[in-house]
Design an enzyme around this catalytic site. Sequence first.
Site, PDB file in Angstrom:
ATOM      1  N   GLU A 248       0.847  -1.195   0.000  1.00 53.25           N
ATOM      2  CA  GLU A 248       0.000   0.000   0.000  1.00 53.25           C
ATOM      3  C   GLU A 248       0.879   1.240   0.000  1.00 53.25           C
ATOM      4  O   GLU A 248       1.962   1.231   0.606  1.00 53.25           O
ATOM      5  CB  GLU A 248      -0.887   0.018   1.256  1.00 53.25           C
ATOM      6  CG  GLU A 248      -1.939  -1.060   1.259  1.00 53.25           C
ATOM      7  CD  GLU A 248      -2.902  -0.923   2.449  1.00 53.25           C
ATOM      8  OE1 GLU A 248      -2.802   0.062   3.205  1.00 53.25           O
ATOM      9  OE2 GLU A 248      -3.747  -1.817   2.618  1.00 53.25           O
ATOM     10  N   LYS A 250       2.444   4.467   1.282  1.00 53.55           N
ATOM     11  CA  LYS A 250       2.637   4.999   2.638  1.00 53.55           C
ATOM     12  C   LYS A 250       2.509   6.512   2.559  1.00 53.55           C
ATOM     13  O   LYS A 250       3.437   7.209   2.148  1.00 53.55           O
ATOM     14  CB  LYS A 250       4.008   4.594   3.206  1.00 53.55           C
ATOM     15  CG  LYS A 250       4.177   5.019   4.657  1.00 53.55           C
ATOM     16  CD  LYS A 250       5.513   4.566   5.223  1.00 53.55           C
ATOM     17  CE  LYS A 250       5.590   4.721   6.729  1.00 53.55           C
ATOM     18  NZ  LYS A 250       5.387   6.079   7.221  1.00 53.55           N
ATOM     19  N   GLU A 299      -5.056   7.729   6.906  1.00 55.13           N
ATOM     20  CA  GLU A 299      -3.987   8.713   6.937  1.00 55.13           C
ATOM     21  C   GLU A 299      -4.573   9.969   6.300  1.00 55.13           C
ATOM     22  O   GLU A 299      -5.104   9.917   5.179  1.00 55.13           O
ATOM     23  CB  GLU A 299      -2.785   8.180   6.147  1.00 55.13           C
ATOM     24  CG  GLU A 299      -1.528   8.981   6.309  1.00 55.13           C
ATOM     25  CD  GLU A 299      -0.689   8.657   7.556  1.00 55.13           C
ATOM     26  OE1 GLU A 299      -1.045   7.760   8.341  1.00 55.13           O
ATOM     27  OE2 GLU A 299       0.340   9.325   7.735  1.00 55.13           O
ATOM     28  N   PHE A 339      -7.014   2.800   5.519  1.00 55.38           N
ATOM     29  CA  PHE A 339      -6.177   1.613   5.325  1.00 55.38           C
ATOM     30  C   PHE A 339      -6.493   0.437   6.236  1.00 55.38           C
ATOM     31  O   PHE A 339      -5.948  -0.643   6.063  1.00 55.38           O
ATOM     32  CB  PHE A 339      -4.681   1.965   5.369  1.00 55.38           C
ATOM     33  CG  PHE A 339      -4.195   2.542   6.665  1.00 55.38           C
ATOM     34  CD1 PHE A 339      -3.885   1.723   7.733  1.00 55.38           C
ATOM     35  CD2 PHE A 339      -4.029   3.914   6.808  1.00 55.38           C
ATOM     36  CE1 PHE A 339      -3.413   2.247   8.921  1.00 55.38           C
ATOM     37  CE2 PHE A 339      -3.555   4.451   8.000  1.00 55.38           C
ATOM     38  CZ  PHE A 339      -3.253   3.613   9.058  1.00 55.38           C
TER      39      PHE A 339
HETATM   40  P1  ATP Z   1       6.905   6.690  10.506  1.00 52.88           P
HETATM   41  O1  ATP Z   1       7.661   7.672  11.334  1.00 52.88           O
HETATM   42  O2  ATP Z   1       7.713   5.957   9.478  1.00 52.88           O
HETATM   43  O3  ATP Z   1       5.608   7.216   9.970  1.00 52.88           O
HETATM   44  P2  ATP Z   1       5.595   5.402  12.715  1.00 52.88           P
HETATM   45  O4  ATP Z   1       6.419   4.915  13.862  1.00 52.88           O
HETATM   46  O5  ATP Z   1       4.766   6.614  12.914  1.00 52.88           O
HETATM   47  O6  ATP Z   1       6.544   5.520  11.457  1.00 52.88           O
HETATM   48  P3  ATP Z   1       4.986   2.833  11.694  1.00 52.88           P
HETATM   49  O7  ATP Z   1       3.991   1.875  12.191  1.00 52.88           O
HETATM   50  O8  ATP Z   1       6.390   2.481  11.894  1.00 52.88           O
HETATM   51  O9  ATP Z   1       4.628   4.247  12.305  1.00 52.88           O
HETATM   52  O10 ATP Z   1       4.763   3.070  10.140  1.00 52.88           O
HETATM   53  C1  ATP Z   1       3.480   3.065   9.639  1.00 52.88           C
HETATM   54  C2  ATP Z   1       2.907   4.465   9.645  1.00 52.88           C
HETATM   55  O11 ATP Z   1       2.677   4.842   8.306  1.00 52.88           O
HETATM   56  C3  ATP Z   1       1.557   4.493  10.309  1.00 52.88           C
HETATM   57  O12 ATP Z   1       1.668   4.914  11.656  1.00 52.88           O
HETATM   58  C4  ATP Z   1       0.726   5.444   9.467  1.00 52.88           C
HETATM   59  O13 ATP Z   1       0.707   6.730  10.074  1.00 52.88           O
HETATM   60  C5  ATP Z   1       1.479   5.578   8.175  1.00 52.88           C
HETATM   61  N1  ATP Z   1       0.775   5.055   7.003  1.00 52.88           N
HETATM   62  C6  ATP Z   1       0.626   5.715   5.841  1.00 52.88           C
HETATM   63  N2  ATP Z   1      -0.001   4.958   4.932  1.00 52.88           N
HETATM   64  C7  ATP Z   1      -0.261   3.765   5.521  1.00 52.88           C
HETATM   65  C8  ATP Z   1      -0.877   2.575   5.088  1.00 52.88           C
HETATM   66  N3  ATP Z   1      -1.354   2.426   3.838  1.00 52.88           N
HETATM   67  N4  ATP Z   1      -0.977   1.546   5.968  1.00 52.88           N
HETATM   68  C9  ATP Z   1      -0.481   1.659   7.216  1.00 52.88           C
HETATM   69  N5  ATP Z   1       0.112   2.776   7.682  1.00 52.88           N
HETATM   70  C10 ATP Z   1       0.233   3.830   6.846  1.00 52.88           C
END
Ligand code: ATP
Length: 582
Positions: A248, A250, A299, A339
């Site tokens: 998906e 991001k 998001e 998502f």
């Molecule tokens: P980062 O700082 O990389 O955003 P994080 O620690 O906030 O990381 P992670 O779980 O590591 O969070 O990475 C997934 C993050 O990406 C989610 O918290 C969400 O905010 C974002 N995101 C964006 N698109 C998607 C998606 N399609 N599916 C899941 N998460 C998504």
Amino acid sequence: MEYRKLAEFYDFLEKTTSRIEMTNALVKLFQETPKEIVDKVVYLSIGRIAPEYTGLDYNFSEKSAIKALSKVLGVSEHEIQKKIIETGDLGDAGKLLYEEKGVKPKEKLTVEEVYSTLKKIAETTGYGSTKKKMELFITLLQKASPLEVKFLLRTIVERLRLGIGDNTIMDALAIAYTGKKENREIIERAYNLTSDLGYVASVLVEEGIEGVKKIKIEIGRPIRPMLAERMAIPSFILQKLGGKAGAEYKYDGERIQVHRKGDRFILFSRRLENITHQFPDLIEFLKESTPDEYILELEAVVIDPSSGAIRPFQDLMNRRVKYVTRFHIMMYPIAGFLFDIMYLNGEDLTMKPYPERRKILEEVVKTTDRINLATRKVVDNVEDLESFFLEAIENGCEGLVCKSLRKDSIYQAGKRGFLWIKYKRDYKSHLADTLDLVVVGAFYGKGQRTGYFGSLLMACYDPETDQFKTVCKVGTGFTEDDFKKLDELLKPHEIDHKHPRVNSILTADIWYEPYLVLEIAGAELTLSPVHTCGWDKIKLNRGLGLRFPRFTGRYRFDKKPEDATTEKEIIEMYKNQLQIRV
Ligand code: ATP
């Protein structure tokens, strides 16, 4: 139960530098707590009266606290100010003044009374509330001993600074009420589904661990978010996910958990704060596009409505205001990319595999130009994964989140695991990704920077030991404004010794309670004799340090210290870095 017990507990915690002692003290406190008030003791142990997501705060300024103290003691506010300067802290000043005046309260203060009065203070709002709050607080001060005053003052101005983490509380609950630390896992699952440790604790004492197993998701109580691991090599990602993944986009926006029941909406941020007021437009779009009762995740990004193009993350930051006006809505139009869905019409979907949840989402959502599902593609070879990744970047995204399609791909609330793997643009550079690190200490500056810190001691989080382990000292990337801002942000969290949950070989000039998370970039990770992250895990007597660390300018207010990059992730990054070089 006497409030004295809680005050003595706080006092002990303030002095200890050992996490084990911290847990033991909490176990003892729980064992002495009557059943009916265990939830209150859980909240008060972290200075609160309700779970964080309720947003129930005292809104009581230091100025009001000084005024209240002055009324009770009959000393001038000026004299109190002087004592604060002398001792460096409002709580210590209060205690000292009580001792000097020889205050001996006639009545004993109970936890029940402190809790109910603090709750009333938090709930008092509107016209005349400052005066009313003060009158209520005075009733507590009048019954307090010097030690109790110290912690009442720190609690009311929200500066308890004990830094007890959720994990410590869960360990202590498991030991105190079931005799087995292993039961912490069951407690943790219930917490991950409800985000309310006080509630989980009261079910535990009333119904035992079996009762805790039955705790369910409820609309209005946020679910702790599922998190992704990171990997830098597409072939490894596919291998890890069994050869096939749901990739998906991001999106680089704000993660929002939406709870809907009829016309009632609650939006929670990534750190589970109620941010409903920030997105009235998004709520309107969701009303039209989504079913009546659910919990889902999306998001939110700012878009250019004429082209649908995603605008940079910085634009979204302009929506972080107390009052969102028509101006904000017009200037920074929001779109939501859905998502995941965790709950629908009374049914918990968290145990269903991701392909089923995605299918449900596709079936129940009517997409529009403002409400869409995250763009996705099922990929089973490196070439497709790479080109989909480039397409995502082209369309203004950070990269991809590759999701497991297997039967066990449940929604793992509150967990970071390999069911979701993120693959970001930064991974293409030498160091895979920036790190989100917690400030745990500071070193004095020299020359121009006298007065401010010279560098900050930054740490990652290790959930297994519930400790913060150091990774680097960062002194570059800060602007003049950052120095001022950081000084203001960190001052209230200064403590006079290393925090018990901080694991550091270096001795900082100033120590802080783990609180603030900053985004740090660097050149590479190397073995280090002075940093404790990954200690002994790659090489004996060595940890991992970040070379040439630099503050990126991004304050991660959306992350709690426990959401910082973990030790495990850094070890993975170190290993990946080696593989890239080969
Ligand atoms: P980062 O700082 O990389 O955003 P994080 O620690 O906030 O990381 P992670 O779980 O590591 O969070 O990475 C997934 C993050 O990406 C989610 O918290 C969400 O905010 C974002 N995101 C964006 N698109 C998607 C998606 N399609 N599916 C899941 N998460 C998504």
